[in-house]
Design a protein around this motif. Structure first.
Motif, short mmCIF file in Angstrom:
data_model
loop_
_atom_site.label_atom_id
_atom_site.label_comp_id
_atom_site.label_asym_id
_atom_site.label_seq_id
_atom_site.Cartn_x
_atom_site.Cartn_y
_atom_site.Cartn_z
N SER A 1 -2.68 -1.59 6.19
CA SER A 1 -2.99 -1.49 4.76
C SER A 1 -2.82 -0.03 4.33
N TRP B 1 -5.55 8.62 10.38
CA TRP B 1 -5.28 8.24 8.99
C TRP B 1 -3.78 7.98 8.80
N ARG C 1 -1.62 7.06 11.01
CA ARG C 1 -1.25 5.81 11.71
C ARG C 1 -1.57 4.58 10.86
N ARG C 2 -2.56 4.70 9.97
CA ARG C 2 -2.86 3.58 9.07
C ARG C 2 -1.90 3.54 7.88
N GLN C 3 -1.22 4.64 7.62
CA GLN C 3 -0.33 4.73 6.46
C GLN C 3 1.11 4.36 6.77
#
Length: 108
Positions: free
Chosen positions: A1, A72, A74-76
């Protein structure tokens, strides 16, 4: 997400410069996305077959980069390369890691 709706102009210009030329040197101000630019360019370099990529950061930012910024990022976006933190390691351990491993090496 993903939480990033789009890249900042600075980020997209820097990444495009890297993709076109294979390198990039630019003045990028505080809070303008240097970490994202660096990791995106490192991922592109790794996809091209480069196996030893060094990211130099100020020593005082090592902990923040490892504990907050990289998770952070890696989530983007997909971070499809191994990341090795060499900051704080002995010279012998840095040399051993650089000989035996590939990926993004973070140095302070």
């Amino acid at each position: 997400s993903a939480e990033i709706p789009s890249l900042l102009d600075t980020q997209s210009e820097a990444i495009i410069a890297y993709l076109r030329t294979g390198g990039m040197f630019g003045y990028i101000g505080v809070g303008r996305g240097k970490a994202l630019i660096s990791v995106a360019c490192a991922c592109a370099a790794y996809r091209k077959g480069l196996r030893k990529i060094i990211l130099m950061i100020p020593p005082k930012l090592t902990l923040q980069t490892v504990e907050k910024v990289l998770p952070w990022l890696r989530r983007q976006m997909p971070v499809n390369l191994p990341v090795h933190v060499l900051s704080g390691k002995t010279k012998a351990n840095r040399e051993k890691a650089s000989l035996q491993k590939s990926g993004l090496f973070i140095m302070a």
